[in-house]
Design a protein around this motif. Structure first.
Motif, PDB file in Angstrom:
ATOM      1  N   THR A 189     -10.197  35.345  34.037  1.00 19.60           N
ATOM      2  CA  THR A 189     -10.611  33.948  34.164  1.00 19.60           C
ATOM      3  C   THR A 189     -10.467  33.215  32.832  1.00 19.60           C
ATOM      4  O   THR A 189     -10.053  32.045  32.793  1.00 19.60           O
ATOM      5  CB  THR A 189     -12.066  33.884  34.639  1.00 19.60           C
ATOM      6  OG1 THR A 189     -12.204  34.653  35.839  1.00 19.60           O
ATOM      7  CG2 THR A 189     -12.493  32.462  34.906  1.00 19.60           C
ATOM      8  N   TRP A 190     -10.798  33.892  31.751  1.00 21.73           N
ATOM      9  CA  TRP A 190     -10.656  33.315  30.409  1.00 21.73           C
ATOM     10  C   TRP A 190      -9.195  32.918  30.145  1.00 21.73           C
ATOM     11  O   TRP A 190      -8.914  31.828  29.650  1.00 21.73           O
ATOM     12  CB  TRP A 190     -11.147  34.343  29.407  1.00 21.73           C
ATOM     13  CG  TRP A 190     -10.948  34.050  27.960  1.00 21.73           C
ATOM     14  CD1 TRP A 190     -10.054  34.640  27.122  1.00 21.73           C
ATOM     15  CD2 TRP A 190     -11.680  33.121  27.141  1.00 21.73           C
ATOM     16  NE1 TRP A 190     -10.166  34.146  25.848  1.00 21.73           N
ATOM     17  CE2 TRP A 190     -11.161  33.213  25.826  1.00 21.73           C
ATOM     18  CE3 TRP A 190     -12.714  32.219  27.389  1.00 21.73           C
ATOM     19  CZ2 TRP A 190     -11.643  32.442  24.777  1.00 21.73           C
ATOM     20  CZ3 TRP A 190     -13.198  31.450  26.346  1.00 21.73           C
ATOM     21  CH2 TRP A 190     -12.666  31.560  25.060  1.00 21.73           C
ATOM     22  N   LEU A 191      -8.258  33.786  30.517  1.00 27.91           N
ATOM     23  CA  LEU A 191      -6.842  33.484  30.303  1.00 27.91           C
ATOM     24  C   LEU A 191      -6.364  32.373  31.238  1.00 27.91           C
ATOM     25  O   LEU A 191      -5.614  31.485  30.820  1.00 27.91           O
ATOM     26  CB  LEU A 191      -6.010  34.753  30.520  1.00 27.91           C
ATOM     27  CG  LEU A 191      -6.319  35.928  29.582  1.00 27.91           C
ATOM     28  CD1 LEU A 191      -5.455  37.123  29.940  1.00 27.91           C
ATOM     29  CD2 LEU A 191      -6.108  35.541  28.131  1.00 27.91           C
ATOM     30  N   LEU A 192      -6.799  32.408  32.495  1.00 28.77           N
ATOM     31  CA  LEU A 192      -6.406  31.351  33.438  1.00 28.77           C
ATOM     32  C   LEU A 192      -6.916  29.983  32.979  1.00 28.77           C
ATOM     33  O   LEU A 192      -6.236  28.966  33.176  1.00 28.77           O
ATOM     34  CB  LEU A 192      -6.944  31.683  34.836  1.00 28.77           C
ATOM     35  CG  LEU A 192      -6.256  32.818  35.582  1.00 28.77           C
ATOM     36  CD1 LEU A 192      -6.990  33.118  36.889  1.00 28.77           C
ATOM     37  CD2 LEU A 192      -4.801  32.475  35.876  1.00 28.77           C
ATOM     38  N   ALA A 231      -4.142  41.196  25.741  1.00 29.17           N
ATOM     39  CA  ALA A 231      -3.772  40.177  26.720  1.00 29.17           C
ATOM     40  C   ALA A 231      -3.963  38.773  26.132  1.00 29.17           C
ATOM     41  O   ALA A 231      -3.154  37.869  26.378  1.00 29.17           O
ATOM     42  CB  ALA A 231      -4.595  40.337  27.990  1.00 29.17           C
ATOM     43  N   TYR A 232      -5.019  38.584  25.336  1.00 29.37           N
ATOM     44  CA  TYR A 232      -5.263  37.270  24.735  1.00 29.37           C
ATOM     45  C   TYR A 232      -4.194  36.938  23.698  1.00 29.37           C
ATOM     46  O   TYR A 232      -3.703  35.809  23.630  1.00 29.37           O
ATOM     47  CB  TYR A 232      -6.653  37.262  24.104  1.00 29.37           C
ATOM     48  CG  TYR A 232      -7.179  35.888  23.757  1.00 29.37           C
ATOM     49  CD1 TYR A 232      -6.840  34.769  24.516  1.00 29.37           C
ATOM     50  CD2 TYR A 232      -8.028  35.704  22.669  1.00 29.37           C
ATOM     51  CE1 TYR A 232      -7.330  33.513  24.200  1.00 29.37           C
ATOM     52  CE2 TYR A 232      -8.524  34.451  22.349  1.00 29.37           C
ATOM     53  CZ  TYR A 232      -8.168  33.360  23.118  1.00 29.37           C
ATOM     54  OH  TYR A 232      -8.655  32.116  22.802  1.00 29.37           O
ATOM     55  N   ARG A 233      -3.845  37.927  22.878  1.00 31.14           N
ATOM     56  CA  ARG A 233      -2.802  37.712  21.880  1.00 31.14           C
ATOM     57  C   ARG A 233      -1.464  37.411  22.548  1.00 31.14           C
ATOM     58  O   ARG A 233      -0.701  36.543  22.112  1.00 31.14           O
ATOM     59  CB  ARG A 233      -2.663  38.942  20.987  1.00 31.14           C
ATOM     60  CG  ARG A 233      -1.620  38.772  19.879  1.00 31.14           C
ATOM     61  CD  ARG A 233      -1.486  39.997  19.002  1.00 31.14           C
ATOM     62  NE  ARG A 233      -1.062  41.155  19.746  1.00 31.14           N
ATOM     63  CZ  ARG A 233      -1.815  42.216  19.999  1.00 31.14           C
ATOM     64  NH1 ARG A 233      -3.055  42.245  19.553  1.00 31.14           N
ATOM     65  NH2 ARG A 233      -1.373  43.242  20.696  1.00 31.14           N
ATOM     66  N   GLU A 234      -1.173  38.105  23.642  1.00 36.33           N
ATOM     67  CA  GLU A 234       0.078  37.882  24.358  1.00 36.33           C
ATOM     68  C   GLU A 234       0.122  36.484  24.975  1.00 36.33           C
ATOM     69  O   GLU A 234       1.157  35.803  24.936  1.00 36.33           O
ATOM     70  CB  GLU A 234       0.238  38.941  25.447  1.00 36.33           C
ATOM     71  CG  GLU A 234       1.497  38.803  26.271  1.00 36.33           C
ATOM     72  CD  GLU A 234       1.518  39.781  27.434  1.00 36.33           C
ATOM     73  OE1 GLU A 234       2.295  39.558  28.381  1.00 36.33           O
ATOM     74  OE2 GLU A 234       0.752  40.744  27.399  1.00 36.33           O
ATOM     75  N   ALA A 242      -1.368  30.924  17.643  1.00 31.50           N
ATOM     76  CA  ALA A 242      -2.067  32.045  17.026  1.00 31.50           C
ATOM     77  C   ALA A 242      -3.559  31.883  17.262  1.00 31.50           C
ATOM     78  O   ALA A 242      -4.080  30.763  17.249  1.00 31.50           O
ATOM     79  CB  ALA A 242      -1.773  32.102  15.527  1.00 31.50           C
ATOM     80  N   VAL A 243      -4.246  32.997  17.472  1.00 29.37           N
ATOM     81  CA  VAL A 243      -5.689  32.975  17.694  1.00 29.37           C
ATOM     82  C   VAL A 243      -6.386  33.169  16.353  1.00 29.37           C
ATOM     83  O   VAL A 243      -6.193  34.193  15.689  1.00 29.37           O
ATOM     84  CB  VAL A 243      -6.111  34.068  18.686  1.00 29.37           C
ATOM     85  CG1 VAL A 243      -7.625  34.067  18.858  1.00 29.37           C
ATOM     86  CG2 VAL A 243      -5.421  33.862  20.024  1.00 29.37           C
ATOM     87  N   LEU A 244      -7.171  32.189  15.937  1.00 33.32           N
ATOM     88  CA  LEU A 244      -7.905  32.236  14.674  1.00 33.32           C
ATOM     89  C   LEU A 244      -9.379  32.005  14.963  1.00 33.32           C
ATOM     90  O   LEU A 244      -9.888  30.875  14.872  1.00 33.32           O
ATOM     91  CB  LEU A 244      -7.384  31.168  13.704  1.00 33.32           C
ATOM     92  CG  LEU A 244      -5.887  31.268  13.348  1.00 33.32           C
ATOM     93  CD1 LEU A 244      -5.470  30.065  12.513  1.00 33.32           C
ATOM     94  CD2 LEU A 244      -5.611  32.558  12.604  1.00 33.32           C
ATOM     95  N   PRO A 245     -10.107  33.038  15.364  1.00 30.27           N
ATOM     96  CA  PRO A 245     -11.508  32.847  15.761  1.00 30.27           C
ATOM     97  C   PRO A 245     -12.380  32.420  14.594  1.00 30.27           C
ATOM     98  O   PRO A 245     -12.104  32.729  13.427  1.00 30.27           O
ATOM     99  CB  PRO A 245     -11.907  34.235  16.281  1.00 30.27           C
ATOM    100  CG  PRO A 245     -10.967  35.179  15.617  1.00 30.27           C
ATOM    101  CD  PRO A 245      -9.675  34.440  15.447  1.00 30.27           C
ATOM    102  N   GLY A 246     -13.426  31.676  14.932  1.00 34.42           N
ATOM    103  CA  GLY A 246     -14.387  31.284  13.910  1.00 34.42           C
ATOM    104  C   GLY A 246     -15.155  32.486  13.408  1.00 34.42           C
ATOM    105  O   GLY A 246     -15.220  33.539  14.054  1.00 34.42           O
ATOM    106  N   ARG A 247     -15.732  32.341  12.241  1.00 36.42           N
ATOM    107  CA  ARG A 247     -16.501  33.438  11.672  1.00 36.42           C
ATOM    108  C   ARG A 247     -17.730  33.741  12.532  1.00 36.42           C
ATOM    109  O   ARG A 247     -18.252  32.872  13.225  1.00 36.42           O
ATOM    110  CB  ARG A 247     -16.940  33.093  10.249  1.00 36.42           C
ATOM    111  CG  ARG A 247     -15.798  33.005   9.238  1.00 36.42           C
ATOM    112  CD  ARG A 247     -16.278  32.422   7.938  1.00 36.42           C
ATOM    113  NE  ARG A 247     -16.719  31.033   8.102  1.00 36.42           N
ATOM    114  CZ  ARG A 247     -17.276  30.319   7.138  1.00 36.42           C
ATOM    115  NH1 ARG A 247     -17.498  30.862   5.952  1.00 36.42           N
ATOM    116  NH2 ARG A 247     -17.636  29.061   7.370  1.00 36.42           N
ATOM    117  N   VAL A 248     -18.170  34.997  12.462  1.00 36.98           N
ATOM    118  CA  VAL A 248     -19.319  35.418  13.249  1.00 36.98           C
ATOM    119  C   VAL A 248     -20.551  34.641  12.807  1.00 36.98           C
ATOM    120  O   VAL A 248     -20.849  34.540  11.610  1.00 36.98           O
ATOM    121  CB  VAL A 248     -19.547  36.934  13.084  1.00 36.98           C
ATOM    122  CG1 VAL A 248     -20.779  37.371  13.863  1.00 36.98           C
ATOM    123  CG2 VAL A 248     -18.317  37.702  13.545  1.00 36.98           C
TER     124      VAL A 248
END
Length: 520
Positions: A189-192, A231-234, A242-248
């Protein structure tokens, strides 16, 4: 200098009862300057109450309009154009100042220095109320997250309630927002939701800034590389991002979407609180209408709206979408390519290039295809067999080695190999195929028997098959033949003398002596 007259302070002290002489003495101002302030205020009818909330510059401008103002001797660039150009990728004030210098040199006009250029631009931003370009570039990033507040669907028959989660995406530059309702927060669902977001925006951006949820980020150490879900990177790579998540535990790293989540709670959840929805498409249509209204709402501190800024300034800079939308997939790791050049998946078999026989590969499964990967390299792909299929083979000709001598293993090829070993081997393989309901199920056990001829001679394998056939096992297999060969029983069996059977001469016949009892 006239500019140094602190007119507001002079009016404040006069309102407190100080004389002009006392004000000039205490504040280091000339008596003439203080007198000019009082005369200008009296002439304009301005007292302290009228200017108490104004800034010093504003008070001075009201008392002495036009004084001290002069037109700059430097050529002025088109500040609106400067503001628009700064939104583009890689454009800086330094670059624009260099272009300004080239233009003024060609026109023979005096040019301002870089420091004055920057200060004048900042003054233009303050006067016009435009948002400074420092911090966010157009079409460079999108921030995504799940909304904490949720909605509900009601079953029209039973009245049972089902929770609906809201995926929220926001472009920080224009603050244009997207909302996607879903029944769960699983990875698929996240990818969709991302696919739907890029389709709604009409393009993609180079950076995706999510939270550190497990459906997207597996590991985000303080030091070292971030480990993303495959799957998210793909999916991100499919849209050139590019996926650049915020800091924890650093919500300010994605402040735009955090702020938008709060607005969604007001515009969508609260706005639809009195309506009851029975299906997800119905709810999605209502959410889309509310988000359109939210994006069209005028800004409070800048001209335009989220939608107008997005359409005019940001949408033309988005990266074009790929020709085919991303397909959500599942990954299966550590599958080995069998000796027949096929990989097993869901009771069926799919070919891999013959050079990778025995190698460990990964499978990517979509709704329609099966792809075989080794590392990041895709080896081959197949149309996925239906779920009802079992023990079927999908073989690409390109996966087979070149040359006419190669052929896929089948029952005929196995029987031909057995004939080259001997008649007992033919009987063993024939009985193996007779013992299975599907011919393909007998290929592996039959080949396991015949491959014994690679370790032992064909004559010994033939002798072992003959010996095994004399036992009680009707269909001998590898487990029966290998111990015979390992212990050498096939050799000793040929040295045993044949068992002598008594000759049959018509049976046992009782004579006259038997019946007479031997006495007369």
């Amino acid at each position: 200098m006239v500019r140094k007259i602190r007119a507001k302070l002079a009016l404040q002290l006069r309102a407190e009862g100080l004389s002009g002489r006392a004000i000039a003495s205490s504040q280091g101002m000339s008596r003439k300057s203080v007198k000019d302030v009082f005369e200008a205020a009296d002439a304009a009818g301005i007292g302290w109450d009228e200017v108490a909330e104004l800034a010093d510059e504003q008070v001075y401008s009201r008392l002495f309009p036009g004084r001290g103002e002069h037109e700059s001797v430097f050529a002025q660039p088109d500040w609106e154009r400067v503001h628009r150009e700064l939104a583009r990728v890689g454009v800086t004030l330094k670059l624009l100042h260099g272009e300004y210098l080239d233009a003024t040199a060609a026109a023979g006009a005096p040019a301002m220095g870089y420091d004055r250029f920057c200060r004048t631009y900042q003054r233009h931003v303050l006067v016009t109320g435009a948002a400074s370009r420092v911090g966010h570039k157009a079409a460079q990033s999108v921030e995504v997250d799940w909304s904490g507040p949720t909605m509900e669907l009601a079953d029209p028959i039973t009245g049972a309630r089902r929770t609906v989660y809201l995926f929220v995406g926001c472009l920080p530059f224009s603050r244009y927002a997207f909302c996607f309702p879903a029944l769960d927060m699983r990875q698929e669902t996240w990818l969709l939701a991302h696919v739907a977001m890029f389709e709604a925006l009409g393009g993609s951006v180079p950076r995706i800034v999510p939270d550190n949820l497990k459906t997207g980020v597996l590991k985000h150490p303080r030091e070292g590389e971030i480990v993303l879900n495959d799957a998210y990177r793909e999916m991100a790579a499919h849209y050139s991002a590019a996926v650049l998540p915020g800091r924890v535990r650093k919500p300010k790293d994605k402040a735009s979407v955090e702020n938008t989540v709060g607005h969604v709670a007001t515009w969508v959840i609260a706005g639809l609180r009195d309506r009851q929805f029975t299906s997800l498409p119905e709810l999605a249509a209502a959410v889309s209408e509310r988000m359109d209204a939210y994006n069209a709402e005028p800004f409070q501190k800048r001209p335009g709206s989220r939608a107008s800024v997005f359409v005019a300034e940001e949408k033309p800079l988005l990266t074009a979408l790929p020709a085919v939308a991303y397909e959500v997939s599942q990954w299966f790791y550590g599958r080995r390519v069998a000796r027949n050049g096929h990989v097993a998946f869901a009771r069926n078999f799919y070919s891999a290039p013959f050079a990778h026989i025995g190698a460990v590969v990964d499978l990517r499964i979509t709704a329609r295809t099966l792809e075989i990967y080794q590392g990041h390299q895709r080896l081959t792909s197949h149309l996925l067999l239906p779920e009802s299929a079992a023990n079927e083979y999908r073989t690409n000709d390109a996966d087979l080695p070149a040359g006419g001598r190669f052929q896929a293993w089948d029952s005929e090829r196995v029987r031909a190999w057995a004939q080259r070993i001997g008649p007992a081997a033919v009987i063993v393989t024939a009985r193996i195929f007779e013992s299975v309901p599907i011919v393909e199920q007998g290929l592996d056990p039959a080949l396991a028997v015949l491959r014994l001829s690679r370790r032992y001679s064909a004559d010994r394998v033939e002798a072992a098959c003959a010996l095994a056939l004399t036992g009680r096992i009707r269909s001998p297999r590898y487990a029966h033949l290998q111990p015979i060969l390992a212990t050498g029983q096939d050799k000793t069996a040929t040295l045993r003398p044949p068992r002598e059977e008594p000759a049959e001469d018509g049976g046992f016949v009782r004579g006259a002596d038997y019946y007479a009892g031997g006495a007369r």
